[in-house]
Design an enzyme around this catalytic site. Sequence first.
Site: not given
Ligand code: NAD
Length: 271
Positions: A153, A166
């Site tokens: 991130s 986080y």
């Molecule tokens: P999201 O909530 O849409 O998806 C998260 C995914 O992780 C889902 O498929 C969920 O089922 C899975 N998950 C959660 N806990 C789990 C577990 N214990 N075991 C297996 N699967 C599990 O989130 P996102 O925004 O797509 O985030 C994905 C990644 O991107 C994360 O690591 C997040 O930190 C990172 N990220 C997101 C953003 C953003 O703005 N959305 C920015 C920077 C980084």
Amino acid sequence: MAAATMAASGPILKGRSAIVTGSTSGIGLGIARSLAAAGANIMLNGFGDKAEIEKTRSSVGSEFNVKCIYSGADMSKGEQIADMVQTAERDLGSVDILVNNAGIQHVAPIEEFPLAKWDAIIAINLSAAFHSIRAAIPGMKKRKFGRIINVASAHGLVASPFKSAYVAAKHGIVGLTKVIALEGAEDGITSNAICPGYVWTPLVEKQIDDQAKSHGISREQVIRDVLLAPQAMKRFATSEEMGALAVFLSSDAAASLTGASIPVDGGWTAH
Ligand code: NAD
């Protein structure tokens, strides 16, 4: 031009197999679809409605003409992660590309930060990558090819208030990414982190109310003054943009690109 576009977006990953953790939603699903579009077989992982997941699994397979399987492994459980990697090795033939993407978020001032949330965020956002890499790297070393892509991130590079767990986990995964780059360097294995700014996904949607409470402002103010404030471009990035970068990092063209943490954050960390 059309031929050049086709060459760039054609099945450059044909014959490769990938695990994408947390790919039932958001960025992970975007990355899984992009890797499949480039020809890679896919193991999906993550939580959600069983019927929805099965629909996603079968549509990724048929839309892109690749093998697509699913593991419901819980990324907070080391043994389940090791089993997931073993199953992928068996059913897909190899794990050439490992995308550690599953993640959760919690927003609260540190003195109110729930202990269980700290533990869960460190487990899912950081330790899961240790477990999956540990299980996948022997096969990669044997085959002299591997692509490890950790979805960190912008918060792996800079901090924001109220996100102690986080930010700690994401800074940790940036460090882990570098260690693995060094350990895999002589075996054709690269290790890189993608560092997105805000991407509109359920993870972001869910934190808006907590951000509003912690900052004492409205939802609209959260979007304008907190989420998009540091992103110079004032737009959310897309899951497809993350997918395109993951395809490049997985390709032969990225063979020397390793140990990097690549911001895709609309200029956030350029400040
Ligand atoms: P999201 O909530 O849409 O998806 C998260 C995914 O992780 C889902 O498929 C969920 O089922 C899975 N998950 C959660 N806990 C789990 C577990 N214990 N075991 C297996 N699967 C599990 O989130 P996102 O925004 O797509 O985030 C994905 C990644 O991107 C994360 O690591 C997040 O930190 C990172 N990220 C997101 C953003 C953003 O703005 N959305 C920015 C920077 C980084």
